[in-house]
Design a protein around this motif. Structure first.
Motif, PDB file in Angstrom:
ATOM      1  N   ARG A 115       0.844  -1.210   0.000  1.00 47.46           N
ATOM      2  CA  ARG A 115       0.000   0.000   0.000  1.00 47.46           C
ATOM      3  C   ARG A 115       0.870   1.247   0.000  1.00 47.46           C
ATOM      4  NH1 ARG A 115      -2.666  -3.169   4.041  1.00 47.46           N
ATOM      5  NH2 ARG A 115      -4.546  -4.164   3.194  1.00 47.46           N
ATOM      6  N   GLN A 116       1.971   1.230   0.768  1.00 45.66           N
ATOM      7  CA  GLN A 116       2.879   2.369   0.776  1.00 45.66           C
ATOM      8  C   GLN A 116       3.491   2.567  -0.608  1.00 45.66           C
ATOM      9  OE1 GLN A 116       5.649   1.353   3.857  1.00 45.66           O
ATOM     10  NE2 GLN A 116       4.307   1.994   5.517  1.00 45.66           N
ATOM     11  N   SER A 118       2.201   1.701  -3.476  1.00 44.47           N
ATOM     12  CA  SER A 118       1.180   2.197  -4.397  1.00 44.47           C
ATOM     13  C   SER A 118       0.906   3.681  -4.175  1.00 44.47           C
ATOM     14  CB  SER A 118      -0.115   1.394  -4.220  1.00 44.47           C
ATOM     15  OG  SER A 118       0.075   0.037  -4.570  1.00 44.47           O
ATOM     16  N   GLU A 119       0.858   4.098  -2.907  1.00 43.98           N
ATOM     17  CA  GLU A 119       0.610   5.512  -2.617  1.00 43.98           C
ATOM     18  C   GLU A 119       1.730   6.386  -3.169  1.00 43.98           C
ATOM     19  OE1 GLU A 119       0.126   5.781   1.551  1.00 43.98           O
ATOM     20  OE2 GLU A 119      -1.826   4.779   1.588  1.00 43.98           O
ATOM     21  N   GLN A 122       1.461   6.536  -6.981  1.00 42.09           N
ATOM     22  CA  GLN A 122       0.380   7.417  -7.408  1.00 42.09           C
ATOM     23  C   GLN A 122       0.780   8.880  -7.268  1.00 42.09           C
ATOM     24  OE1 GLN A 122      -3.052   6.298  -5.137  1.00 42.09           O
ATOM     25  NE2 GLN A 122      -3.162   4.249  -6.029  1.00 42.09           N
ATOM     26  N   LEU A 123       1.478   9.194  -6.188  1.00 41.23           N
ATOM     27  CA  LEU A 123       1.933  10.563  -5.980  1.00 41.23           C
ATOM     28  C   LEU A 123       2.929  10.973  -7.059  1.00 41.23           C
ATOM     29  CD1 LEU A 123       1.599  12.916  -3.998  1.00 41.23           C
ATOM     30  CD2 LEU A 123       3.562  12.027  -2.735  1.00 41.23           C
ATOM     31  N   ARG A 154       6.674  11.980   2.097  1.00 47.26           N
ATOM     32  CA  ARG A 154       5.883  10.756   2.240  1.00 47.26           C
ATOM     33  C   ARG A 154       6.768   9.532   2.247  1.00 47.26           C
ATOM     34  NH1 ARG A 154       0.575  10.833   0.557  1.00 47.26           N
ATOM     35  NH2 ARG A 154       0.609   8.628   1.160  1.00 47.26           N
ATOM     36  N   THR A 158       7.555   6.603   5.388  1.00 47.92           N
ATOM     37  CA  THR A 158       7.397   5.143   5.291  1.00 47.92           C
ATOM     38  C   THR A 158       8.658   4.390   5.694  1.00 47.92           C
ATOM     39  OG1 THR A 158       8.136   5.022   2.993  1.00 47.92           O
ATOM     40  CG2 THR A 158       5.811   5.473   3.367  1.00 47.92           C
TER      41      THR A 158
END
Length: 273
Positions: A115-116, A118-119, A122-123, A154, A158
């Motif tokens: 999920r990290q 993917s985020e 996307q950013l 971000r 993480t």
């Protein structure tokens, strides 16, 4: 979250789907495939899945051949009974390399990393789109800079710092033990034991996979699926049959520690620094 599952053993595929639904109830398994050829054909004719769960050995070869023959941008969680392909796996957008039998906690941790990933991806895409669409050069530069800073922030959020100590139990007491005092970590029967340089032993509430992600890779190396050693604990290497290496540790474990032929070059490079 859409998922493509690559597994050539039906019981393993069924078990992994059950674990996946426990770890991520929103997950939708699009297909379960058991061959490299089938996976390549499916990926060529379907939208890119959010995640691929893949065994290493499929019915007609190694799943790693998929990423060698095609561009597959999906993040991958590899599940396998072998640790010999870890280095090649991380060249294929791999976010985790889980050894069978896969445990629920390990899969949950791997999905959190996905999920990290993917985020952040996307950013990055949004940053590129906004930069391209901007007609004003100054505004474009400013937007790009702000988005880049946001992306870096971000990403830093993480990243978890390497552990510096463990809280271990000694009798009825809990003691802080510096990581520097650890010689090696051993996994046996789903229990991980920290062996200190002076021979003391402590049971930890971690898996080796969790430790591998939190220990400084310059100081610690995963020798095989059972043991992670700190640099000072590695005393000698002895040639073993089939290109393998026999590792002499201090304190000495109860059994021989063997490093596979595939992992031997990485171990030597790590020891050389």
């Amino acid at each position: 979250m859409t998922v493509l599952l690559l597994e050539d053993e039906y019981p393993a595929a069924e078990r992994l789907q059950r674990l996946l639904l426990q770890a991520a109830p929103e997950a939708q398994v699009l297909a379960v495939l058991d061959t490299v050829a089938g996976a390549l054909a499916w990926l060529a004719t379907h939208p890119t899945p959010d995640l691929i769960l893949s065994d290493i050995q499929l019915a007609d070869g190694l799943s790693l051949e998929i990423w060698e023959q095609a561009v597959v941008p999906s993040p991958v969680i590899f599940t396998t009974a072998f640790d010999a392909y870890a280095i090649r796996a991380f060249q294929a957008h791999s976010v985790a390399y889980l050894l069978k039998p896969v445990k629920l906690a390990e899969l949950q941790a791997a999905l959190a990393k996905q999920r990290q990933w993917s985020e952040l991806n996307q950013l990055r895409v949004k940053s590129e789109e906004l930069t391209v669409k901007s007609s004003d050069a100054l505004a474009s530069t400013l937007n790009s800079s702000l988005l880049t800073l946001n992306f870096i922030e971000r990403m830093l959020d993480t990243l978890r710092p390497c552990k510096t100590r463990f809280l271990v139990r000694q009798g009825e007491q809990l003691l802080p033990l510096p990581v520097a005092e650890a010689a090696w970590f051993l996994s046996r029967n789903e229990t991980v034991t920290l062996v200190a340089a002076d021979g003391r032993r402590f049971v930890l509430d971690y898996t080796l996979e969790q430790l591998e992600g939190r220990l400084d890779p310059a100081r610690f190396f995963r020798l095989n699926r059972q043991i992670i050693a700190q640099l000072p604990a590695v005393r000698r290497l002895h040639p073993h049959f089939g290109g393998k290496l026999l590792v002499e540790l201090h304190p000495a474990p109860a059994e021989e520690i063997v490093v596979s032929r595939e992992k031997a070059p990485a171990l030597k490079a790590w020891l050389e620094g």
